[in-house]
Design a protein around this motif. Structure first.
Motif, short mmCIF file in Angstrom:
data_model
loop_
_atom_site.label_atom_id
_atom_site.label_comp_id
_atom_site.label_asym_id
_atom_site.label_seq_id
_atom_site.Cartn_x
_atom_site.Cartn_y
_atom_site.Cartn_z
N HIS A 1 3.58 15.23 -0.50
CA HIS A 1 3.56 14.45 0.74
C HIS A 1 4.72 13.45 0.82
N TRP A 2 5.61 13.51 -0.16
CA TRP A 2 6.74 12.59 -0.20
C TRP A 2 8.04 13.37 -0.32
N GLN B 1 1.47 6.28 -7.25
CA GLN B 1 0.35 7.12 -7.66
C GLN B 1 0.75 8.60 -7.67
N HIS B 2 1.40 9.03 -6.62
CA HIS B 2 1.82 10.43 -6.55
C HIS B 2 2.88 10.75 -7.59
N GLU C 1 9.78 0.34 3.95
CA GLU C 1 8.47 0.98 3.85
C GLU C 1 7.86 1.32 5.20
N ALA D 1 0.84 -1.21 0.00
CA ALA D 1 0.00 0.00 0.00
C ALA D 1 0.87 1.26 0.00
N THR D 2 1.97 1.21 0.73
CA THR D 2 2.87 2.37 0.81
C THR D 2 3.50 2.66 -0.54
N GLU D 3 4.02 1.63 -1.19
CA GLU D 3 4.67 1.83 -2.48
C GLU D 3 3.65 2.24 -3.54
N ASP E 1 1.00 4.01 -3.08
CA ASP E 1 0.73 5.42 -2.87
C ASP E 1 1.83 6.28 -3.47
N LEU E 2 3.09 5.86 -3.28
CA LEU E 2 4.22 6.57 -3.86
C LEU E 2 4.12 6.60 -5.37
#
Length: 321
Positions: A74-75, A65-66, A88, A58-60, A62-63
Motif C-alpha cells: 500500500h506504499w 509498521q508496514h 505526510e 499516524a501516517t508515519e 503506518d509506514l
C-alpha cells in the motif's frame, strides 16, 4: 494535529508487541537474526525518547509498521520517500507526485529506444542529471521535496529518485551501501546516480578505492569487514532516515537522533551503519548526561541501550558481493 503514539512504558510496549506477534501467528524473532533484542518500532515508543521533536504521526507510524513487516503493497516508494521527508498530508504530496509523474514521462521517452539494460541505465542517468538533478550535489540534501523544488541532491536522494524512475522504465536496480555513500547496481554494472554514469562491477573495488583516496574519506568501522553491502528498496529508504538522524546527532538532539535511527532500523534492522551509529549515539548521550550531572538520566539511557541491543560482538556483518 499529529497523533502521538507513546506506550506508558517500554516494558508494557514489549508485552503488547509480543502478544500481537502471537495473535497473528508470527514466529518469534531468531535471537541471532539481528542485533536488536527489542523490535525497533516498539523501542521507538519508549518514554525515554518522548519529546515534541520525536512524536510520530499516524501516517508515519503506518509506514513504519508496514516497513518492519516488509509489506509495502500500500506504499509506493515515492509516497514513502515523501513521508520520510516530512510531507505526510495527501494534499501536500500531490504537487510532488505530479512532478514525479512528469519526470517519469521524460524518463520513459529517453529510454524507449534503449535495447539493453545498460543502454537504458545510461540514458536514464544522463536524463536525470541534466534535468531534475541539474542544480548539483549538496551534502545532506536527502529530502525529496528539496530535490524536486531545487534540483539539488546528495547520494541518498539521487539514488531514491533514480530507483523510482528505474521502476517506471522497467529497469531492476538494487542499492549498494558503503561507508558514507550509497549507489545502485543492475545486473553486472553499477550506477552512480550522483553523476549518472554506469560502471562494470568488475571495476568496483578499484573505482571506490580511488574515489575514497581522492576525497580523503575515512572508512567507517561498520564497513571494516567488507567495503559494501547490497540491499533493496527498504534498505535504500532507510538511508534517508540515517541522514536525518546524523543531523540530529550533530546538534546534540539525542532523543530525536535515537528515534530516527530506530525508524531507519524498521526499514533495515541489519544495516551496519544504523547499528553502529545508534550504539555510538546512546553512549555519547549517556556521557553528556553524566557530564551535566544528570546521573539518573544517564542510568536510564544505559539501561535502555542494554535492553535494546545485543553485545556488539553479534552485530551483523556486511557481506561481499
Amino acid at each position: 494535529m499529529r497523533h502521538k503514539f507513546r506506550a506508558c512504558g517500554l516494558l508494557i510496549a514489549i508485552v503488547v508487541a509480543s502478544a500481537a506477534h502471537v495473535a497473528m501467528g508470527q514466529p518469534e524473532e531468531n535471537p541471532g537474526k539481528t542485533a536488536f533484542k527489542i523490535d525497533p518500532l516498539t523501542a521507538l515508543q519508549s518514554p525515554l525518547l518522548a519529546t515534541d521533536d520525536t512524536a510520530t504521526s499516524a501516517t508515519e507510524f503506518d509506514l513504519l509498521q508496514h516497513a518492519r513487516r516488509n509489506k509495502m503493497d500500500h506504499w509506493s516508494m515515492a509516497q514513502a520517500a515523501l513521508v520520510i521527508s516530512g510531507v505526510e498530508d495527501k494534499e501536500a504530496q500531490k504537487p510532488y507526485l505530479a512532478k514525479l509523474t512528469e519526470i517519469a514521462a521524460g524518463c520513459k521517452e529517453v529510454t524507449a529506444d534503449a535495447h539493453t539494460p545498460l543502454a537504458k541505465a545510461k540514458a536514464l542517468g544522463k536524463f536525470l542529471i541534466k534535468n531534475p538533478l541539474s542544480a548539483g550535489y549538496v551534502s545532506m540534501c536527502y529530502k525529496m521535496p528539496v530535490v524536486l523544488d531545487s534540483g539539488h541532491y546528495n547520494c541518498v536522494s539521487s539514488a531514491v529518485l533514480y530507483s523510482i524512475m528505474a521502476e517506471k522504465c522497467d529497469l531492476d536496480v538494487r542499492a549498494i551501501t558503503m561507508s558514507n555513500h550509497v549507489f545502485l547496481r543492475a545486473l553486472d554494472f553499477d550506477i552512480e546516480p550522483t553523476n549518472g554514469h554506469a560502471y562494470s562491477i568488475a571495476d568496483r573495488d578499484d573505482r571506490l578505492l580511488s574515489e575514497q583516496a581522492r576525497d580523503g574519506a575515512k572508512t567507517s568501522a561498520a564497513y571494516k569487514t567488507f567495503p559494501y553491502r547490497e540491499t533493496g528498496r527498504l534498505g535504500l529508504l532507510s538511508t534517508m532516515y540515517q541522514d536525518a538522524a546524523s543531523g540530529f546527532r550533530k546538534n546534540h538532539q539525542y532523543e530525536a537522533a535515537v528515534s530516527t535511527y530506530l525508524k531507519a532500523a524498521c526499514f533495515d534492522p541489519k544495516d551496519p551503519s544504523t547499528l553502529q551509529n545508534l550504539r555510538s549515539t546512546l553512549k555519547t548521550w549517556s556521557k553528556d548526561s553524566k557530564r551535566n550531572h544528570q546521573d539518573v538520566k544517564a542510568s536510564k539511557i544505559d539501561a535502555f541501550a542494554k535492553d535494546l541491543l545485543r553485545d556488539s560482538s553479534v552485530l551483523n556483518k556486511t557481506r561481499a558481493l
